[in-house]
Every structure is written in structure tokens, then in C-alpha cells.
Design a protein around this motif. Structure first.
Motif, PDB file in Angstrom:
ATOM      1  N   PHE A 207       0.850  -1.181   0.000  1.00 57.55           N
ATOM      2  CA  PHE A 207       0.000   0.000   0.000  1.00 57.55           C
ATOM      3  C   PHE A 207       0.889   1.235   0.000  1.00 57.55           C
ATOM      4  CE2 PHE A 207       1.038  -0.677   4.408  1.00 57.55           C
ATOM      5  CZ  PHE A 207       1.073   0.572   4.998  1.00 57.55           C
ATOM      6  N   GLN A 208       0.299   2.380  -0.233  1.00 54.38           N
ATOM      7  CA  GLN A 208       1.025   3.650  -0.179  1.00 54.38           C
ATOM      8  C   GLN A 208       0.720   4.300   1.168  1.00 54.38           C
ATOM      9  OE1 GLN A 208       0.012   7.251  -2.676  1.00 54.38           O
ATOM     10  NE2 GLN A 208       1.929   6.680  -3.667  1.00 54.38           N
ATOM     11  N   ASP A 209       1.750   4.566   1.947  1.00 56.14           N
ATOM     12  CA  ASP A 209       1.517   5.058   3.300  1.00 56.14           C
ATOM     13  C   ASP A 209       1.245   6.563   3.323  1.00 56.14           C
ATOM     14  OD1 ASP A 209       4.021   6.345   3.142  1.00 56.14           O
ATOM     15  OD2 ASP A 209       5.046   4.774   4.266  1.00 56.14           O
ATOM     16  N   GLU A 210       1.145   7.111   4.543  1.00 52.57           N
ATOM     17  CA  GLU A 210       0.778   8.525   4.700  1.00 52.57           C
ATOM     18  C   GLU A 210       1.837   9.468   4.157  1.00 52.57           C
ATOM     19  OE1 GLU A 210       2.655   6.859   8.420  1.00 52.57           O
ATOM     20  OE2 GLU A 210       1.011   6.274   7.063  1.00 52.57           O
ATOM     21  N   ASP A 211       3.066   8.988   3.985  1.00 52.38           N
ATOM     22  CA  ASP A 211       4.123   9.790   3.370  1.00 52.38           C
ATOM     23  C   ASP A 211       4.223   9.566   1.865  1.00 52.38           C
ATOM     24  OD1 ASP A 211       4.905  10.860   5.844  1.00 52.38           O
ATOM     25  OD2 ASP A 211       6.098   9.076   6.289  1.00 52.38           O
ATOM     26  N   LYS A 212       3.210   8.854   1.336  1.00 55.49           N
ATOM     27  CA  LYS A 212       3.139   8.519  -0.104  1.00 55.49           C
ATOM     28  C   LYS A 212       4.340   7.676  -0.543  1.00 55.49           C
ATOM     29  CE  LYS A 212       0.260  12.482  -1.366  1.00 55.49           C
ATOM     30  NZ  LYS A 212      -0.955  11.643  -1.284  1.00 55.49           N
ATOM     31  N   LYS A 213       4.813   6.848   0.365  1.00 56.71           N
ATOM     32  CA  LYS A 213       5.891   5.915   0.066  1.00 56.71           C
ATOM     33  C   LYS A 213       5.338   4.496   0.021  1.00 56.71           C
ATOM     34  CE  LYS A 213       9.687   8.584   2.134  1.00 56.71           C
ATOM     35  NZ  LYS A 213      10.786   8.556   3.142  1.00 56.71           N
ATOM     36  N   PRO A 214       5.950   3.626  -0.777  1.00 57.75           N
ATOM     37  CA  PRO A 214       5.482   2.238  -0.818  1.00 57.75           C
ATOM     38  C   PRO A 214       5.736   1.542   0.508  1.00 57.75           C
ATOM     39  CG  PRO A 214       7.512   2.489  -2.079  1.00 57.75           C
ATOM     40  CD  PRO A 214       7.066   3.868  -1.715  1.00 57.75           C
ATOM     41  N   ASN A 215       4.747   0.847   0.979  1.00 59.31           N
ATOM     42  CA  ASN A 215       4.837   0.158   2.258  1.00 59.31           C
ATOM     43  C   ASN A 215       4.120  -1.186   2.130  1.00 59.31           C
ATOM     44  OD1 ASN A 215       5.206  -0.354   5.064  1.00 59.31           O
ATOM     45  ND2 ASN A 215       4.987   1.833   5.505  1.00 59.31           N
ATOM     46  N   THR A 216       4.178  -1.987   3.182  1.00 62.75           N
ATOM     47  CA  THR A 216       3.600  -3.326   3.120  1.00 62.75           C
ATOM     48  C   THR A 216       3.018  -3.721   4.467  1.00 62.75           C
ATOM     49  OG1 THR A 216       5.430  -3.921   1.621  1.00 62.75           O
ATOM     50  CG2 THR A 216       4.015  -5.703   2.383  1.00 62.75           C
ATOM     51  N   ASN A 217       1.828  -4.271   4.443  1.00 64.56           N
ATOM     52  CA  ASN A 217       1.259  -4.916   5.619  1.00 64.56           C
ATOM     53  C   ASN A 217       1.468  -6.420   5.491  1.00 64.56           C
ATOM     54  OD1 ASN A 217       0.206  -2.744   7.136  1.00 64.56           O
ATOM     55  ND2 ASN A 217      -1.563  -2.594   5.768  1.00 64.56           N
ATOM     56  N   LEU A 218       1.898  -7.059   6.566  1.00 65.63           N
ATOM     57  CA  LEU A 218       2.085  -8.498   6.583  1.00 65.63           C
ATOM     58  C   LEU A 218       1.036  -9.122   7.493  1.00 65.63           C
ATOM     59  CD1 LEU A 218       5.981  -8.686   6.877  1.00 65.63           C
ATOM     60  CD2 LEU A 218       4.561  -8.714   4.817  1.00 65.63           C
ATOM     61  N   VAL A 219       0.407 -10.187   7.012  1.00 60.44           N
ATOM     62  CA  VAL A 219      -0.642 -10.858   7.769  1.00 60.44           C
ATOM     63  C   VAL A 219      -0.282 -12.329   7.900  1.00 60.44           C
ATOM     64  CG1 VAL A 219      -3.087 -11.444   7.894  1.00 60.44           C
ATOM     65  CG2 VAL A 219      -2.384  -9.246   6.932  1.00 60.44           C
ATOM     66  N   VAL A 220      -0.300 -12.820   9.138  1.00 60.63           N
ATOM     67  CA  VAL A 220      -0.052 -14.235   9.410  1.00 60.63           C
ATOM     68  C   VAL A 220      -1.358 -14.863   9.874  1.00 60.63           C
ATOM     69  CG1 VAL A 220       1.266 -15.903  10.765  1.00 60.63           C
ATOM     70  CG2 VAL A 220       2.331 -13.736  10.060  1.00 60.63           C
ATOM     71  N   ARG A 221      -1.702 -16.022   9.288  1.00 64.25           N
ATOM     72  CA  ARG A 221      -2.937 -16.726   9.637  1.00 64.25           C
ATOM     73  C   ARG A 221      -2.628 -18.172  10.019  1.00 64.25           C
ATOM     74  NH1 ARG A 221      -4.161 -13.792   4.910  1.00 64.25           N
ATOM     75  NH2 ARG A 221      -5.770 -12.203   5.191  1.00 64.25           N
TER      76      ARG A 221
END
Length: 246
Positions: A207-221
Motif C-alpha cells: 500500500f502507499q503510506d501517509e508519506d506517499k511511500k510504498p509500504n507493506t502490511n504483513l498478515v499471518v494466519r
């Protein structure tokens, strides 16, 4: 695992495939099933064509514990879901006396209870009605197939009615963490963690974070809380060891 319950969704309607109607049911059903411990495995969208409905239904109902269908049980000529499902199960279909009685009580003016409205009272033989005081035209359950309306508010009410009667499995647990890294920077180590923790599912969502930089959320299930915690600890340790310039 014997305690894993699976499901498929069959969305029926030319209007969905043409884009005229935007589907609002898939996401609702997916989240609903996740919350009660049923794994949604597949979604299919088919037109209002008998052969396509039957083919898709047969594929899904023999593969998964349950199949949820939406659409095609209204009063118009192209609402052929009930007839198609009756054919798929090899049973007859007729006006259900209980539904007809409800319709007669609701539509008392001459001409209101016409042939089109009576179409909604046609239910495959042996099916169990899905109805309540607030739902005029019912859905139904036959075998492992749950047939519901396409109108979101009605479909959601039908889900509330039918799901307490369904078998559910062990809920999938999940935990998420913000990586503060680009997806490509963590792909390698994340793959290694996934391989080391085979009883978990690890997903990365850019996703694009609040600073308009590329970022990533990681989800473990995982269904096992200990295995979930172990995999998440490995993910957080990996992230803490990163030395990235963003």
C-alpha cells in the motif's frame, strides 16, 4: 483436517457480468464465513443460463462442504436459479403451499398475486425454506446448497437465518504487522519464514503510506494460536533486523 469446513460461492446474473450491477455480496459472505470458521475456497460468476448454472453448481457442490448462491430467484423471466438447481439435483419443482399462503396474505388486491410473483413461490422438492417474517420471497437449502437472493439486504438476512444450522470448523486466527518496507525488499526472507512455518499462511499486501511511500502490511494466519505466535515472532524479528533506506 476433519474440522475444516469449506465453501464456494456461485453468483448468478447477467447484470453482474455486464457490469451494470456491482456485486456487494461476495465480500460480505467471505467475511461472514471466516468469522464462523468456514473457509471460502472459490467464487464463480455465471450468466442467467441454465447449462452454465448447473455446470458450475455441480462442480462446486461436489468439491466443497457448502455452496452459497446469490441471484436469480426473483419474479422475472430470467430468474431461473430455482429451476436450474432442481435440475441439477434431479428433483421436481412446484409452488410451495406455505409460500403461496404467505403471498395470498400479502397480495390481497385483485391482480397483485400474478404469475410473475408466483414464480418466487416455486421451490425444488425436498428443499428447506429460508424465510422469516421480514422476508416475503424465501431462499432455500437443498443438500449442501444454500440459495439466496441477490439483493444485499435480503441476502444478509438469509445468511443470519441459515448459518446457525450449518457445520462450522476451527476459526482461522490472524495477526498483522506493518513492515515499513517495500514488498520487494522482504520477499526473500518472508519466503524463508513461510517455508519454516508450513502450518501458517503468510500474506503481504502493499500500500502507499501517509508519506506517499510504498509500504507493506504483513498478515499471518493459522488455526493454531501457538503456531501463529511463532510465525509472527519470526516475522517481527526479520523486520527488526532490516537496514533499509526508504
Amino acid at each position: 483436517m476433519s474440522d475444516i469446513v469449506t465453501a464456494g460461492i456461485l453468483v448468478i446474473g447477467d447484470e453482474i457480468l455486464s457490469g451494470r450491477t456491482k456485486d456487494k455480496n461476495i465480500g460480505f459472505i467471505a467475511e461472514y464465513l471466516t468469522n464462523i470458521g468456514i473457509d471460502l475456497k472459490e467464487v464463480r460468476v455465471v450468466p442467467d443460463e441454465e447449462v452454465e448454472i448447473i455446470a458450475a453448481l455441480d462442480a462446486l457442490r461436489h468439491r466443497y462442504t457448502y455452496v452459497f448462491t446469490t441471484g436469480g430467484i426473483g419474479p422475472t423471466h430470467d430468474d431461473i436459479t430455482a429451476d436450474s438447481i432442481a435440475k441439477a439435483f434431479g428433483v421436481g419443482i412446484d409452488h410451495h403451499p406455505e409460500v403461496v399462503a404467505r403471498f395470498k396474505e400479502r397480495f390481497q388486491n385483485p391482480g397483485e398475486l400474478n404469475e410473475a410473483r408466483l414464480r418466487m413461490a416455486r421451490i425444488p422438492d425436498g428443499a428447506e425454506l429460508i424465510q422469516s417474517a421480514t422476508i416475503l420471497a424465501p431462499g432455500f437449502k437443498i443438500g449442501n446448497v444454500i440459495v439466496m437472493a441477490g439483493v444485499p439486504s435480503i441476502m444478509q438476512a438469509m445468511m443470519d437465518i441459515v448459518t446457525p444450522k450449518l457445520k462450522s470448523g476451527v476459526r482461522m486466527l490472524s495477526e498483522s504487522v506493518r513492515a515499513n518496507a517495500r514488498e520487494g525488499d522482504i520477499g526473500g526472507p518472508l519466503r524463508a519464514i513461510a517455508n519454516a512455518h508450513p502450518d501458517t499462511i503468510i500474506g503481504s499486501y502493499p500500500f502507499q503510506d501517509e508519506d506517499k511511500k510504498p509500504n507493506t502490511n504483513l498478515v499471518v494466519r493459522s488455526r493454531d494460536p501457538e503456531k501463529l505466535n511463532a510465525a509472527m515472532a519470526a516475522v517481527k524479528e526479520m523486520l527488526a533486523g532490516l537496514n533499509l533506506v526508504r
